[in-house]
Design a protein around this motif. Sequence first.
Motif, PDB file in Angstrom:
ATOM      1  N   UNK A  59       0.817  -1.192   0.000  1.00 17.02           N
ATOM      2  CA  UNK A  59       0.000   0.000   0.000  1.00 17.02           C
ATOM      3  C   UNK A  59       0.857   1.250   0.000  1.00 17.02           C
ATOM      4  N   UNK A 101     -11.483  13.372   4.101  1.00 16.08           N
ATOM      5  CA  UNK A 101     -10.157  13.474   3.516  1.00 16.08           C
ATOM      6  C   UNK A 101     -10.029  12.616   2.266  1.00 16.08           C
ATOM      7  N   UNK A 102     -11.017  12.683   1.370  1.00 18.86           N
ATOM      8  CA  UNK A 102     -10.908  11.929   0.139  1.00 18.86           C
ATOM      9  C   UNK A 102      -9.773  12.518  -0.688  1.00 18.86           C
ATOM     10  N   UNK A 147      -5.482  10.981  -6.503  1.00 20.80           N
ATOM     11  CA  UNK A 147      -4.099  10.628  -6.783  1.00 20.80           C
ATOM     12  C   UNK A 147      -3.696  10.934  -8.219  1.00 20.80           C
ATOM     13  N   UNK A 194     -14.550   7.467   9.550  1.00 20.06           N
ATOM     14  CA  UNK A 194     -14.322   7.787   8.154  1.00 20.06           C
ATOM     15  C   UNK A 194     -13.483   6.698   7.522  1.00 20.06           C
ATOM     16  N   UNK A 213     -12.337   4.851   3.674  1.00 18.97           N
ATOM     17  CA  UNK A 213     -12.199   5.109   2.239  1.00 18.97           C
ATOM     18  C   UNK A 213     -11.822   3.813   1.542  1.00 18.97           C
ATOM     19  N   UNK A 216     -10.348   2.413  -2.184  1.00 18.77           N
ATOM     20  CA  UNK A 216      -9.697   2.800  -3.423  1.00 18.77           C
ATOM     21  C   UNK A 216      -9.463   1.547  -4.268  1.00 18.77           C
ATOM     22  N   UNK A 243      -4.147   5.216  -7.873  1.00 21.04           N
ATOM     23  CA  UNK A 243      -5.295   4.844  -7.054  1.00 21.04           C
ATOM     24  C   UNK A 243      -6.512   5.682  -7.419  1.00 21.04           C
ATOM     25  N   UNK A 260     -10.370   6.671  -6.257  1.00 21.85           N
ATOM     26  CA  UNK A 260     -11.301   6.671  -5.134  1.00 21.85           C
ATOM     27  C   UNK A 260     -12.613   6.006  -5.548  1.00 21.85           C
ATOM     28  N   UNK A 262     -16.422   6.799  -0.090  1.00 22.96           N
ATOM     29  CA  UNK A 262     -16.097   7.462   1.165  1.00 22.96           C
ATOM     30  C   UNK A 262     -17.254   7.189   2.111  1.00 22.96           C
ATOM     31  N   UNK A 290     -18.800   7.808   5.836  1.00 21.14           N
ATOM     32  CA  UNK A 290     -18.576   8.828   6.854  1.00 21.14           C
ATOM     33  C   UNK A 290     -19.345   8.616   8.149  1.00 21.14           C
ATOM     34  N   UNK A 292      -7.870  -1.220  -1.921  1.00 20.15           N
ATOM     35  CA  UNK A 292      -7.314  -0.755  -0.645  1.00 20.15           C
ATOM     36  C   UNK A 292      -8.404  -0.075   0.175  1.00 20.15           C
ATOM     37  N   UNK A 333      -8.995   7.439   8.489  1.00 19.33           N
ATOM     38  CA  UNK A 333      -8.296   8.537   9.139  1.00 19.33           C
ATOM     39  C   UNK A 333      -8.990   8.857  10.465  1.00 19.33           C
ATOM     40  N   UNK A 348      -5.361  12.864  11.224  1.00 17.84           N
ATOM     41  CA  UNK A 348      -6.187  12.793  10.024  1.00 17.84           C
ATOM     42  C   UNK A 348      -5.422  12.348   8.789  1.00 17.84           C
ATOM     43  N   UNK A 349      -4.256  11.729   8.989  1.00 17.68           N
ATOM     44  CA  UNK A 349      -3.591  11.101   7.850  1.00 17.68           C
ATOM     45  C   UNK A 349      -4.250   9.753   7.578  1.00 17.68           C
ATOM     46  N   UNK A 350      -4.288   9.380   6.323  1.00 20.82           N
ATOM     47  CA  UNK A 350      -4.866   8.087   5.969  1.00 20.82           C
ATOM     48  C   UNK A 350      -3.936   6.965   6.406  1.00 20.82           C
ATOM     49  N   UNK A 404      -3.413   3.059   5.785  1.00 16.33           N
ATOM     50  CA  UNK A 404      -3.819   2.176   4.689  1.00 16.33           C
ATOM     51  C   UNK A 404      -3.729   0.711   5.056  1.00 16.33           C
ATOM     52  N   UNK A 405      -4.666  -0.063   4.528  1.00 13.52           N
ATOM     53  CA  UNK A 405      -4.527  -1.502   4.550  1.00 13.52           C
ATOM     54  C   UNK A 405      -3.517  -1.940   3.498  1.00 13.52           C
ATOM     55  N   UNK A 406      -3.180  -3.226   3.525  1.00  7.99           N
ATOM     56  CA  UNK A 406      -2.156  -3.756   2.611  1.00  7.99           C
ATOM     57  C   UNK A 406      -2.698  -4.009   1.215  1.00  7.99           C
TER      58      UNK A 406
END
Lengths: 115, 112
Positions: free
Chosen positions: A42, A102-103, A106, B31, B33, B35, B43, B45, B48, B50, B88, B92, B98-100, B102-104
């Motif tokens: 990831x 926070x969408x 990229x 929240x 997300x 992807x 990536x 999106x 989302x 919420x 993925x 956050x 509030x940084x994302x 991530x899963x693997x």
Amino acid sequence: GAGVSQTPSNKVTEKGKYVELRCDPISGHTALYWYRQSLGQGPEFLIYFQGTGAADDSGLPNDRFFAVRPEGSVSTLKIQRTERGDSAVYLCASSPGGVAYNEQFFGPGTRLTVL
Amino acid sequence: ELKVEQNPLFLSMQEGKNYTIYCNYSTTSDRLYWYRQDPGKSLESLFVLLSNGAVKQEGRLMASLDTKARLSTLHITAAVHDLSATYFCAVDTVHSNYQLIWGAGTKLIIKP
């Protein structure tokens, strides 16, 4: 409208050289993120800008990595004295900013190969 | 430590079948997300989510969020080859500034 763009799409360099990677975010997006992604994994967070300032640079692996966003739009990720382990795809993302959600959107990425 | 775990990490399935990808996370977050990433691409999106109980659908994909169980699911209905990609999830939270996180990723291969 235009999405996030990144240049170059591919960069091959030799160990020890300096590289710059550029990101042009979606117009009006105040938040900009740099990630790197290795094959089969990831995204790994590097740095986050809110406007011109680096709000969180905790993901930068060491002092060879530096990023700027002087006018709050385009950002440049700079890597000094590149090492083979720096080879990865470097992704840039932008988002409107704020904390509502926070969408992130990229760019296509820059594939960096250090020989 | 903030963790996001996806299950399974790899899935090979036949066209026409249904399946679910699971995303568990370790801290309170409202929240989530989803992807999609195609090979060699960036990536995209998808969803989302919420709030607790949120459900979103787009074509053959449906995502849901249970914040009490700290679980999101991505359900694929009557899979088609075009859905082959890596999926993925990310969350956050105030704890991550509030940084994302991530899963693997789940690599999904759908065979004709």
